[in-house]
Design a protein around this motif. Structure first.
Motif, short mmCIF file in Angstrom:
data_model
loop_
_atom_site.label_atom_id
_atom_site.label_comp_id
_atom_site.label_asym_id
_atom_site.label_seq_id
_atom_site.Cartn_x
_atom_site.Cartn_y
_atom_site.Cartn_z
N ILE A 21 0.87 -1.20 -0.11
CA ILE A 21 0.19 0.07 0.12
C ILE A 21 0.92 1.29 -0.01
O ILE A 21 0.56 2.29 -0.59
CB ILE A 21 -0.98 -0.12 1.15
CG1 ILE A 21 -1.92 -1.11 0.96
CG2 ILE A 21 -1.89 1.35 1.23
CD1 ILE A 21 -2.85 -1.46 2.09
N ASP A 22 1.83 1.28 0.74
CA ASP A 22 2.94 2.37 0.78
C ASP A 22 3.35 2.59 -0.60
O ASP A 22 3.63 3.76 -0.90
CB ASP A 22 4.06 1.96 1.76
CG ASP A 22 3.85 2.07 3.08
OD1 ASP A 22 2.57 2.44 3.58
OD2 ASP A 22 4.59 1.42 4.03
N LYS A 23 3.49 1.54 -1.45
CA LYS A 23 4.11 1.90 -2.87
C LYS A 23 3.14 2.41 -3.73
O LYS A 23 3.23 3.08 -4.72
CB LYS A 23 4.39 0.35 -3.29
CG LYS A 23 6.02 -0.19 -2.97
CD LYS A 23 6.26 -1.41 -3.46
CE LYS A 23 7.37 -2.04 -2.45
NZ LYS A 23 7.64 -3.38 -3.24
N GLU A 24 1.81 1.93 -3.48
CA GLU A 24 0.66 2.34 -4.27
C GLU A 24 0.08 3.81 -4.44
O GLU A 24 -0.58 4.18 -5.18
CB GLU A 24 -0.44 1.50 -4.03
CG GLU A 24 -0.29 0.00 -4.55
CD GLU A 24 -1.37 -1.00 -4.42
OE1 GLU A 24 -1.13 -2.30 -4.89
OE2 GLU A 24 -2.50 -0.72 -4.11
N THR A 25 0.29 4.24 -3.09
CA THR A 25 -0.44 5.66 -2.70
C THR A 25 0.37 6.58 -1.90
O THR A 25 1.29 5.94 -1.19
CB THR A 25 -1.84 5.35 -2.02
OG1 THR A 25 -2.42 6.54 -1.77
CG2 THR A 25 -1.41 4.74 -0.54
N GLN A 26 0.30 7.83 -2.20
CA GLN A 26 0.92 8.79 -1.28
C GLN A 26 0.15 9.16 0.00
O GLN A 26 0.53 9.97 0.66
CB GLN A 26 1.03 10.15 -2.29
CG GLN A 26 -0.45 10.83 -2.69
CD GLN A 26 -0.30 11.98 -3.58
OE1 GLN A 26 0.87 12.59 -3.66
NE2 GLN A 26 -1.19 12.66 -3.79
N PHE A 27 -1.13 8.56 0.21
CA PHE A 27 -1.76 8.66 1.16
C PHE A 27 -1.50 8.43 2.36
O PHE A 27 -2.05 8.68 3.68
CB PHE A 27 -3.23 8.57 0.95
CG PHE A 27 -4.01 9.50 -0.09
CD1 PHE A 27 -3.94 10.86 -0.02
CD2 PHE A 27 -4.49 9.19 -1.46
CE1 PHE A 27 -4.35 11.83 -0.97
CE2 PHE A 27 -4.91 9.72 -2.34
CZ PHE A 27 -4.84 11.20 -2.11
N MET A 28 -0.56 7.18 2.44
CA MET A 28 0.01 6.55 3.72
C MET A 28 0.88 7.58 4.18
O MET A 28 1.61 8.23 3.57
CB MET A 28 0.27 5.24 3.39
CG MET A 28 -0.41 4.42 2.81
SD MET A 28 -2.32 4.35 3.69
CE MET A 28 -1.53 3.02 5.10
N GLY A 84 -5.64 1.08 5.49
CA GLY A 84 -5.05 1.01 4.10
C GLY A 84 -5.65 -0.16 3.24
O GLY A 84 -6.09 -1.19 3.96
N GLU A 87 -5.00 -0.78 -4.00
CA GLU A 87 -5.89 0.03 -5.02
C GLU A 87 -6.98 -1.13 -5.72
O GLU A 87 -7.96 -0.94 -5.96
CB GLU A 87 -4.93 0.36 -6.08
CG GLU A 87 -4.30 1.55 -5.70
CD GLU A 87 -3.35 2.22 -6.62
OE1 GLU A 87 -3.63 2.08 -7.93
OE2 GLU A 87 -2.51 3.28 -6.23
N GLN A 90 -10.26 -1.65 -3.73
CA GLN A 90 -11.02 -0.42 -3.51
C GLN A 90 -12.41 -0.52 -4.26
O GLN A 90 -12.41 -1.06 -5.48
CB GLN A 90 -10.06 0.80 -3.70
CG GLN A 90 -8.90 0.88 -3.02
CD GLN A 90 -8.16 2.16 -3.23
OE1 GLN A 90 -8.37 3.06 -3.77
NE2 GLN A 90 -6.88 2.05 -2.26
N ASN A 122 -7.65 13.94 -0.10
CA ASN A 122 -8.03 12.38 -0.20
C ASN A 122 -9.65 12.26 -0.08
O ASN A 122 -10.24 11.76 0.92
CB ASN A 122 -7.31 11.74 0.81
CG ASN A 122 -7.77 10.00 0.72
OD1 ASN A 122 -8.43 9.93 -0.19
ND2 ASN A 122 -6.84 9.48 1.24
#
Length: 161
Positions: A21-28, A84, A87, A90, A122
């Motif tokens: 999830i850290d790799k997939e999104t900037q929201f973490m 989290g 993607e 979701q 977000n």
């Protein structure tokens, strides 16, 4: 696919989910290379707090909610949520189901307040949290620094659960 409690013996699977999830999104909060795996620390964290996850039939965890509760007397009536979801999973109802499970567990534990933060841009997450009954309490101005800019966070809570 199922939504159920994450056990301490699933710490490695949970860590792998968090890293993805850290790799997939900037929201973490964590950048992809910042999160480290400390087996004992995560194992103990899962034992002492509430974790629920979305699990595939093979046991792979693809999403999670952690609910941290303090042992400090004055604040042990509340829990802080981090969440989290990969993607690919979701917009399929899994986040809603994780929140329903978490809120039910918190109600059973007689918690009075749940809280979380989210970046102000977000919008899908904000919509989910509001759908689950969370209300915006305030703005944490310039609390996150990424990509050369400061970003605000919303502080949300669900009380009298």
């Amino acid at each position: 696919m199922r939504v159920e409690r994450i056990n301490a013996d699933e710490a490695i699977n949970l860590y792998q989910c968090m890293k993805q999830i850290d790799k997939e999104t900037q929201f973490m909060l964590y950048l992809p290379d910042e999160r480290t795996f400390e087996t004992l620390k995560l194992y103990e964290d899962i034992q002492h707090n509430y974790y629920v996850g979305v699990k595939k039939n093979d046991g792979t965890i693809v999403g999670y909610i952690s609910l941290h509760i303090s042992n400090i007397e004055k604040v042990k009536h509340k829990g802080y949520i981090t969440t989290g979801l990969m993607e690919e999973y979701q917009q399929q109802g899994f986040a809603t189901k994780m929140f329903e499970e978490t809120i039910a567990w918190a109600r059973n534990q007689e918690l009075r307040r749940l809280e979380l933060t989210v970046l102000t841009h977000n919008n899908p997450a904000i919509s989910l949290y509001e759908k689950m009954g969370f209300m915006i309490e305030g703005i944490k101005r310039e609390s996150i620094y990424m990509e050369g800019l400061y970003h605000d966070e919303l502080y949300l809570s669900l009380i009298h659960i």
